[in-house]
Design an enzyme around this catalytic site. Structure first.
Site, PDB file in Angstrom:
ATOM      1  N   GLU A 153      76.142  29.153 -22.099  1.00 43.15           N
ATOM      2  CA  GLU A 153      76.651  30.034 -23.410  1.00 43.15           C
ATOM      3  C   GLU A 153      77.488  29.388 -24.437  1.00 43.15           C
ATOM      4  OE1 GLU A 153      77.487  34.346 -21.791  1.00 43.15           O
ATOM      5  OE2 GLU A 153      79.423  33.787 -23.312  1.00 43.15           O
ATOM      6  N   SER A 207      81.762  33.344 -18.998  1.00 50.60           N
ATOM      7  CA  SER A 207      80.566  32.993 -18.439  1.00 50.60           C
ATOM      8  C   SER A 207      79.857  31.508 -18.876  1.00 50.60           C
ATOM      9  CB  SER A 207      79.413  34.062 -18.607  1.00 50.60           C
ATOM     10  OG  SER A 207      79.968  35.168 -18.127  1.00 50.60           O
ATOM     11  N   ARG A 243      73.250  37.506 -26.416  1.00 50.63           N
ATOM     12  CA  ARG A 243      74.347  36.400 -26.244  1.00 50.63           C
ATOM     13  C   ARG A 243      73.678  35.438 -27.608  1.00 50.63           C
ATOM     14  NH1 ARG A 243      76.495  39.273 -23.038  1.00 50.63           N
ATOM     15  NH2 ARG A 243      76.215  40.353 -24.964  1.00 50.63           N
TER      16      ARG A 243
HETATM   17  C1  LIG Z   1      87.966  34.563 -20.199  1.00 52.46           C
HETATM   18  C2  LIG Z   1      86.908  34.519 -21.087  1.00 52.46           C
HETATM   19  C3  LIG Z   1      86.077  35.683 -21.064  1.00 52.46           C
HETATM   20  C4  LIG Z   1      84.881  35.792 -21.969  1.00 52.46           C
HETATM   21  N1  LIG Z   1      84.046  36.961 -21.760  1.00 52.46           N
HETATM   22  C5  LIG Z   1      83.163  37.306 -22.696  1.00 52.46           C
HETATM   23  C6  LIG Z   1      82.213  38.461 -22.520  1.00 52.46           C
HETATM   24  O1  LIG Z   1      82.528  39.379 -21.675  1.00 52.46           O
HETATM   25  N2  LIG Z   1      81.251  38.566 -23.581  1.00 52.46           N
HETATM   26  C7  LIG Z   1      80.989  37.587 -24.293  1.00 52.46           C
HETATM   27  O2  LIG Z   1      80.293  37.804 -25.216  1.00 52.46           O
HETATM   28  N3  LIG Z   1      81.632  36.491 -24.619  1.00 52.46           N
HETATM   29  C8  LIG Z   1      82.794  36.192 -23.701  1.00 52.46           C
HETATM   30  N4  LIG Z   1      83.575  35.207 -23.947  1.00 52.46           N
HETATM   31  C9  LIG Z   1      83.464  34.333 -24.838  1.00 52.46           C
HETATM   32  C10 LIG Z   1      84.044  34.111 -26.165  1.00 52.46           C
HETATM   33  O3  LIG Z   1      85.077  35.133 -25.762  1.00 52.46           O
HETATM   34  C11 LIG Z   1      83.455  34.870 -27.361  1.00 52.46           C
HETATM   35  O4  LIG Z   1      82.214  33.870 -27.540  1.00 52.46           O
HETATM   36  C12 LIG Z   1      84.245  34.894 -28.562  1.00 52.46           C
HETATM   37  O5  LIG Z   1      83.503  35.671 -29.531  1.00 52.46           O
HETATM   38  C13 LIG Z   1      84.404  33.782 -29.038  1.00 52.46           C
HETATM   39  O6  LIG Z   1      85.376  33.634 -30.004  1.00 52.46           O
HETATM   40  P1  LIG Z   1      86.217  32.582 -31.047  1.00 52.46           P
HETATM   41  O7  LIG Z   1      86.853  33.171 -31.979  1.00 52.46           O
HETATM   42  O8  LIG Z   1      87.049  32.099 -29.739  1.00 52.46           O
HETATM   43  O9  LIG Z   1      85.242  31.492 -30.997  1.00 52.46           O
HETATM   44  P2  LIG Z   1      85.202  29.656 -31.117  1.00 52.46           P
HETATM   45  O10 LIG Z   1      85.328  29.397 -29.490  1.00 52.46           O
HETATM   46  O11 LIG Z   1      86.487  29.456 -32.012  1.00 52.46           O
HETATM   47  O12 LIG Z   1      83.731  29.761 -31.915  1.00 52.46           O
HETATM   48  C14 LIG Z   1      82.688  30.015 -31.004  1.00 52.46           C
HETATM   49  C15 LIG Z   1      81.700  29.533 -31.856  1.00 52.46           C
HETATM   50  O13 LIG Z   1      81.485  30.420 -33.086  1.00 52.46           O
HETATM   51  C16 LIG Z   1      81.674  29.548 -34.299  1.00 52.46           C
HETATM   52  N5  LIG Z   1      82.576  30.274 -35.234  1.00 52.46           N
HETATM   53  C17 LIG Z   1      84.140  30.703 -35.052  1.00 52.46           C
HETATM   54  N6  LIG Z   1      84.519  31.431 -35.993  1.00 52.46           N
HETATM   55  C18 LIG Z   1      83.419  31.600 -36.852  1.00 52.46           C
HETATM   56  C19 LIG Z   1      83.193  32.122 -38.143  1.00 52.46           C
HETATM   57  N7  LIG Z   1      84.121  33.033 -38.770  1.00 52.46           N
HETATM   58  N8  LIG Z   1      81.955  32.001 -38.744  1.00 52.46           N
HETATM   59  C20 LIG Z   1      81.029  31.345 -38.260  1.00 52.46           C
HETATM   60  N9  LIG Z   1      81.049  30.734 -37.093  1.00 52.46           N
HETATM   61  C21 LIG Z   1      82.178  30.895 -36.463  1.00 52.46           C
HETATM   62  C22 LIG Z   1      82.368  28.396 -33.978  1.00 52.46           C
HETATM   63  O14 LIG Z   1      82.059  27.256 -34.959  1.00 52.46           O
HETATM   64  C23 LIG Z   1      81.541  28.061 -32.506  1.00 52.46           C
HETATM   65  O15 LIG Z   1      80.234  27.643 -32.893  1.00 52.46           O
HETATM   66  C24 LIG Z   1      84.690  34.882 -22.888  1.00 52.46           C
HETATM   67  C25 LIG Z   1      85.582  33.643 -23.017  1.00 52.46           C
HETATM   68  C26 LIG Z   1      86.614  33.742 -22.083  1.00 52.46           C
HETATM   69  C27 LIG Z   1      87.488  32.305 -22.201  1.00 52.46           C
END
Ligand SMILES: Cc1cc2nc3c(=O)[nH]c(=O)nc-3n(C[C@H](O)[C@H](O)[C@H](O)COP(=O)(O)OP(=O)(O)OC[C@H]3O[C@@H](n4cnc5c(N)ncnc54)[C@H](O)[C@@H]3O)c2cc1C
Length: 345
Positions: A337, A238, A160
């Site tokens: 996380e 998480s 992670r």
């Molecule tokens: C119900 C639920 C279940 C989940 N299960 C998991 C799991 O099983 N495993 C897991 O690893 N994660 C899990 N997550 C966490 C999440 O899904 C991941 O971290 C996902 O990659 C976030 O994507 P996002 O586009 O929503 O990012 P955001 O929340 O929009 O951004 C997250 C971070 O990434 C940065 N960011 C976003 N886009 C970019 C880009 N293009 N370039 C550089 N930086 C960027 C943002 O500035 C921020 O710091 C879960 C979340 C939820 C709500």
């Protein structure tokens, strides 16, 4: 009128930022980002908002919302290489790869968010991680203002974790992954939970579709897919990473505790279950501090949920309370996380 960030995040918290700039194409993403950077004001990139918790006071923050689209699929020397724009929904990508009969990311079905954010914390679930299939990404580097190509060694992926999560600032515009054609079958099964759910065994190949279906079912049972009908999914998934401790330290924790051996640079280490530690510290599913709208999910001790109307401060307060209880009982500092913007956790 600028939208409040609670409308753009899965935790549904966060105030109104200085601006939100929506980018629909890679070119727009590059030029608009460079414009914002040239002002030297505070900025943040936003994908699906599923791993971001904002405070109420974000009035100085400029948000770059990434909504780019497009997947380029090529076959190079027998290798299946997919180039995916940052704004593509991760689970849509997994669904397409499974429909195309390609293995490599099926175990990560149902993880919400965008493909551009996937390398940031090296997303993973059920025995697969993004780094298993990641080839390279295009990155608009904040330090130099230039576009560069990042390879796995540049991203320094960990559990992670990546160089970006540790502070290398910039924006991923696209990622390239290598998928594997095993004629509709998965890689040798890598997760005991999936093997159990499919009445199969570790190491066996099973249909990709069966893996995807069983992962989605397992995740839904834990509130780990975004589902407007499930109040437990108003979360960031998480909330804490599973702590990795020395083998010697792990021996001091009860033998009932789930433990997984891992190999780090400094020798044998042990990954502990953060959910188990939280429950053993006396904080059960559904727990809430008096007067707070933040709670532990009623399906999974590792998720903090917004029961409705919670503020970012209430989420952070519950997180700090959990950290204190676990530290007092086990001497372990749980690390959040999600990315917390404007808090002290
Ligand atoms: C119900 C639920 C279940 C989940 N299960 C998991 C799991 O099983 N495993 C897991 O690893 N994660 C899990 N997550 C966490 C999440 O899904 C991941 O971290 C996902 O990659 C976030 O994507 P996002 O586009 O929503 O990012 P955001 O929340 O929009 O951004 C997250 C971070 O990434 C940065 N960011 C976003 N886009 C970019 C880009 N293009 N370039 C550089 N930086 C960027 C943002 O500035 C921020 O710091 C879960 C979340 C939820 C709500």
């Amino acid at each position: 009128m600028t939208q409040a960030l609670k409308e753009l995040t899965s935790m549904r918290v966060g105030g109104v930022p200085a601006s939100i700039t929506v980018c629909n194409t890679r070119e727009e993403l590059i030029t608009k980002t460079q414009e914002i950077w040239s002002t030297s004001e505070d900025w943040i990139s936003l994908g699906g908002g599923t791993n971001l918790i904002f405070s109420e006071d974000v009035s100085n923050l400029h948000v770059i919302q990434i909504k780019t689209s497009g997947i380029e699929k090529t076959k190079l020397d027998g290798k299946q290489v997919w180039k995916i724009q940052a704004g593509v929904d991760w689970d849509q990508l997994v669904a397409e790869s499974v429909a195309a009969g390609l293995a490599g990311i099926e175990g990560m079905s149902g993880i919400p968010g965008t493909c551009g954010a996937a390398p940031v914390q090296n997303i993973g679930a059920y025995g697969q991680e993004l780094s298993d299939v990641f080839l390279r990404a295009e990155f608009l580097d904040y330090e130099s203002g230039e576009l560069v190509i990042l390879e796995p060694r540049d991203l320094k992926f960990g559990y992670r974790d990546s160089a970006i999560k540790r502070g290398r600032s910039g924006i991923i515009t696209w990622i390239e992954l290598e998928l594997i054609d095993l004629e509709g079958l998965s890689r040798p099964l890598y997760s005991g939970q999936i093997a159990g759910a499919l009445n199969s065994e570790m190491g066996k190949h099973v249909s990709l579709k069966d893996v995807r279906d069983s992962v989605l079912k397992l995740r839904a049972a834990k509130g780990m897919v975004l589902d407007s009908a499930d109040p437990n999914s108003v979360s960031c998934g998480s909330f804490f990473t599973n702590p990795i401790v020395s083998d010697t330290f792990a021996r001091t924790i009860s033998s009932d505790a789930p433990k997984w051996e891992t190999q780090e640079d400094d020798g044998l280490t042990v990954k502990l279950s953060a959910a188990w530690l939280i429950e053993q510290a006396g904080i059960g599913k559904g727990f809430s501090l008096a007067g707070s709208n933040a709670a532990i999910s009623s399906k999974h001790a590792l998720a903090i949920v917004n029961k409705g109307g919670a503020t970012g401060e209430q989420i952070a307060e519950l997180a700090r309370y959990i950290q204190e209880r676990v530290a007092a009982k086990f001497g372990i500092n749980l690390v959040p996380e999600p990315n917390l913007i404007g808090f002290n956790v």
